[in-house]
Design an enzyme around this catalytic site. Structure first.
Site, mmCIF file in Angstrom:
data_model
loop_
_atom_site.group_PDB
_atom_site.id
_atom_site.type_symbol
_atom_site.label_atom_id
_atom_site.label_comp_id
_atom_site.label_asym_id
_atom_site.label_seq_id
_atom_site.Cartn_x
_atom_site.Cartn_y
_atom_site.Cartn_z
ATOM 1 N N ASP A 148 0.758 -1.070 0.095
ATOM 2 C CA ASP A 148 0.023 0.085 -0.095
ATOM 3 C C ASP A 148 0.972 1.117 0.098
ATOM 4 O O ASP A 148 1.724 1.272 0.844
ATOM 5 C CB ASP A 148 -0.798 0.121 1.178
ATOM 6 C CG ASP A 148 -2.147 1.067 1.319
ATOM 7 O OD1 ASP A 148 -3.111 0.558 1.358
ATOM 8 O OD2 ASP A 148 -1.916 2.147 0.875
ATOM 9 N N SER B 292 -16.411 -2.867 -9.428
ATOM 10 C CA SER B 292 -17.474 -1.875 -8.722
ATOM 11 C C SER B 292 -18.723 -1.982 -9.720
ATOM 12 O O SER B 292 -18.784 -2.068 -10.864
ATOM 13 C CB SER B 292 -17.041 -0.172 -8.876
ATOM 14 O OG SER B 292 -17.953 0.619 -8.681
ATOM 15 N N TYR C 24 -13.089 6.766 -13.994
ATOM 16 C CA TYR C 24 -12.958 5.563 -12.674
ATOM 17 C C TYR C 24 -13.731 4.311 -13.162
ATOM 18 O O TYR C 24 -13.189 3.348 -13.134
ATOM 19 C CB TYR C 24 -13.531 6.358 -11.442
ATOM 20 C CG TYR C 24 -13.737 5.089 -10.702
ATOM 21 C CD1 TYR C 24 -15.350 4.574 -10.273
ATOM 22 C CD2 TYR C 24 -12.866 4.383 -10.019
ATOM 23 C CE1 TYR C 24 -15.257 3.691 -9.364
ATOM 24 C CE2 TYR C 24 -12.929 3.474 -9.115
ATOM 25 C CZ TYR C 24 -14.357 2.826 -8.648
ATOM 26 O OH TYR C 24 -14.519 1.935 -7.979
ATOM 27 N N LYS D 57 -12.368 0.574 -14.159
ATOM 28 C CA LYS D 57 -12.852 -0.887 -13.752
ATOM 29 C C LYS D 57 -13.243 -1.676 -14.911
ATOM 30 O O LYS D 57 -12.873 -3.028 -14.848
ATOM 31 C CB LYS D 57 -13.853 -0.717 -12.671
ATOM 32 C CG LYS D 57 -13.460 0.043 -11.590
ATOM 33 C CD LYS D 57 -12.607 -0.982 -10.756
ATOM 34 C CE LYS D 57 -12.393 -0.083 -9.382
ATOM 35 N NZ LYS D 57 -11.248 -0.937 -8.687
ATOM 36 N N ASN E 128 -18.592 10.739 -0.869
ATOM 37 C CA ASN E 128 -19.627 9.847 -0.733
ATOM 38 C C ASN E 128 -20.572 10.130 0.422
ATOM 39 O O ASN E 128 -20.232 10.986 1.220
ATOM 40 C CB ASN E 128 -19.247 8.188 -0.548
ATOM 41 C CG ASN E 128 -18.264 8.005 -1.677
ATOM 42 O OD1 ASN E 128 -17.342 7.406 -1.751
ATOM 43 N ND2 ASN E 128 -18.995 7.986 -2.981
ATOM 44 N N LEU E 129 -21.659 9.636 0.446
ATOM 45 C CA LEU E 129 -23.083 10.056 1.287
ATOM 46 C C LEU E 129 -22.718 9.815 2.746
ATOM 47 O O LEU E 129 -22.592 10.358 3.549
ATOM 48 C CB LEU E 129 -24.212 9.335 0.849
ATOM 49 C CG LEU E 129 -25.525 9.671 1.832
ATOM 50 C CD1 LEU E 129 -25.748 11.299 1.834
ATOM 51 C CD2 LEU E 129 -26.560 8.885 1.148
HETATM 52 C C1 WQD Z 1 -24.871 7.940 -3.040
HETATM 53 C C2 WQD Z 1 -26.200 8.537 -3.171
HETATM 54 C C3 WQD Z 1 -25.982 10.706 -4.518
HETATM 55 C C4 WQD Z 1 -23.278 12.543 -1.532
HETATM 56 C C5 WQD Z 1 -20.081 5.991 -5.922
HETATM 57 C C6 WQD Z 1 -19.000 5.291 -6.875
HETATM 58 C C7 WQD Z 1 -19.022 3.799 -6.590
HETATM 59 C C8 WQD Z 1 -18.442 3.407 -5.480
HETATM 60 C C9 WQD Z 1 -19.319 4.208 -4.433
HETATM 61 C C10 WQD Z 1 -16.149 3.048 -5.394
HETATM 62 C C11 WQD Z 1 -26.582 9.245 -4.334
HETATM 63 C C12 WQD Z 1 -26.172 11.010 -2.813
HETATM 64 C C13 WQD Z 1 -24.269 11.489 -2.172
HETATM 65 C C14 WQD Z 1 -23.632 13.867 -1.094
HETATM 66 C C15 WQD Z 1 -25.965 12.874 -1.666
HETATM 67 N N1 WQD Z 1 -17.217 4.071 -5.399
HETATM 68 N N2 WQD Z 1 -25.433 11.862 -2.263
HETATM 69 N N3 WQD Z 1 -25.169 14.105 -1.191
HETATM 70 O O1 WQD Z 1 -22.394 7.793 -6.344
HETATM 71 O O2 WQD Z 1 -23.541 5.660 -5.766
HETATM 72 O O3 WQD Z 1 -21.162 5.566 -5.968
HETATM 73 O O4 WQD Z 1 -19.444 5.485 -4.496
HETATM 74 O O5 WQD Z 1 -16.205 2.103 -5.762
HETATM 75 O O6 WQD Z 1 -18.231 3.413 -7.831
HETATM 76 O O7 WQD Z 1 -19.901 5.633 -8.226
HETATM 77 O O8 WQD Z 1 -22.019 6.872 -3.908
HETATM 78 O O9 WQD Z 1 -22.176 7.878 -1.893
HETATM 79 O O10 WQD Z 1 -21.389 9.360 -3.881
HETATM 80 O O11 WQD Z 1 -23.650 8.716 -3.556
HETATM 81 O O12 WQD Z 1 -27.212 13.442 -1.810
HETATM 82 O O13 WQD Z 1 -23.129 14.510 -0.705
HETATM 83 O O14 WQD Z 1 -26.223 9.723 -2.329
HETATM 84 O O15 WQD Z 1 -26.797 11.460 -5.258
HETATM 85 O O16 WQD Z 1 -27.837 9.122 -4.881
HETATM 86 P P1 WQD Z 1 -22.336 6.584 -5.445
HETATM 87 P P2 WQD Z 1 -22.101 8.150 -3.126
#
Ligand code: WQD
Length: 333
Positions: A31, A125, A149, A153, A199-200
């Site tokens: 890593d 993914s 990205y 993959k 991410n969320l």
């Molecule tokens: C989830 C939901 C957003 C942030 C991505 C990659 C995927 C994987 C996981 C690596 C969506 C909403 C998000 C925020 C929001 N990564 N959201 N406000 O886009 O499904 O997947 O991350 O492997 O490959 O594509 O994940 O967590 O970004 O979004 O409303 O501040 O939350 O619109 O509906 P996503 P996410």
């Protein structure tokens, strides 16, 4: 077995290494610590009570370095997790993502041939499905991923598929992650992104702690249960156990499995669950949709259940509870 885990100090990697050690395997981690902290290794040892981890702070794309590591160690299998994973960053830095993510896969595949390593598990993914309609199945023709990205993959999966066609004795399993969230119940390892999270779930935890003032919900006008985006959130410990099952269940040829729960959860549902379980408020504002987002994404999980007997067991409540416990513990340490 002696398993080389690329990216083994990261969010997913640290949980995978924990499960490997718990199952009696030895871990050799490579890593570069670009998105992880070396203290995580001691926490893995603390959780498992084991110390059979060999760590190399190296770049997996450096072929000479990887040859040296493989020549010094008896490697029985590879779990390849190392890679950059921000969709947004990949759009602004495509060459970085293509070079790092694809070259890492090529170098490790070359090590398999050069050092007779037959067992290979690859971190892919659900992004590879693009805007295909859920539930998503492994035999679907892949969609357009709309970002480098995701394309990295797709290309890595193709490289591994062609490799197995040329060397049928190899045993390769491609694992398509849905949305990994949560943390080990000890609170010692979890998701700790550097800077502002994309991410969320990590964003929610930073709002819950007051580090960020509010969550921006990207759109409430999707054709979903409540208008917000629906995703298949899977607990990272379930995901890690899925890697162990895939490793121990490897068979000759190429296998592809979804790692998800088969259930969709909306943004509003996740926020409500987080608030209810952790008794903490998440102020939010509804804003425009995020470019590239799809409405709904969740897995058909029947293939891995039927072939390997694995299914996710932890709930959304477990995910929000464990995420918050890890985050709060980081703050107090
Ligand atoms: C989830 C939901 C957003 C942030 C991505 C990659 C995927 C994987 C996981 C690596 C969506 C909403 C998000 C925020 C929001 N990564 N959201 N406000 O886009 O499904 O997947 O991350 O492997 O490959 O594509 O994940 O967590 O970004 O979004 O409303 O501040 O939350 O619109 O509906 P996503 P996410």
């Amino acid at each position: 077995m002696n398993i080389l885990v690329s990216g083994g100090v990261g969010f997913i990697g640290s949980h995978v290494v924990t499960e490997l050690l718990n199952a009696g395997h030895n871990a050799i981690i490579v890593d570069d610590l670009s998105n992880s902290e070396i203290t995580t290794i001691d926490r893995i040892k603390q959780i498992t009570g084991k110390s059979n981890i060999l760590f190399y702070q190296e770049d997996v794309t450096n072929e000479a370095t990887m040859k040296d590591i493989f020549s010094k160690n008896q490697i029985d299998g590879i779990i390849h997790l190392a890679g950059y994973k921000s969709v947004g960053e990949s759009v602004s830095k495509p060459l970085l993502y293509y070079q790092n993510n694809i070259l890492a896969t090529i170098i490790l595949a070359k090590m398999c041939l050069e050092f007779n390593v037959a067992n290979f598990v690859f971190s892919s993914s659900a992004t590879v499905y693009g805007d295909k309609l859920s539930p998503l199945r492994e035999d679907m023709v892949l969609g357009s991923t709309t970002n480098p990205y995701g394309e990295s993959k797709v290309i890595s999966e193709k490289i591994l598929s062609d490799l197995v066609d040329a060397h049928p004795s190899l045993k390769v399993s491609i694992l398509r992650y849905f949305n990994p969230v949560g943390a080990h119940s000890s609170g010692l390892i979890g998701e700790k992104p550097k800077g502002i999270p994309n991410n969320l779930m990590p964003y929610i935890t930073m709002v819950a702690s007051g580090q960020l003032d509010q969550l921006k919900i990207f759109g409430d006008d999707y054709d979903t249960v409540d208008g917000s985006g629906v995703r298949d959130y899977i607990h990272v410990v379930d995901l890690a156990k899925g890697h162990l099952v895939a490793l121990e269940g490897l068979k000759q040829g190429l296998s592809i499995y979804n790692l998800g729960t088969g259930r969709g959860t909306s943004v509003f549902e996740l926020v409500e669950t987080f608030q209810r379980v952790n008794q903490v408020g998440i102020p939010y504002q509804i804003v425009e949709r995020r470019p590239g987002d799809i409405a709904t994404c969740y897995a058909d999980t029947s293939k891995i259940k039927n072939e390997l007997g694995w299914e996710a067991k932890l709930s959304i409540e477990d995910m929000v509870r464990d995420s918050w416990r890890f985050f709060a513990k980081q703050e107090s340490d």
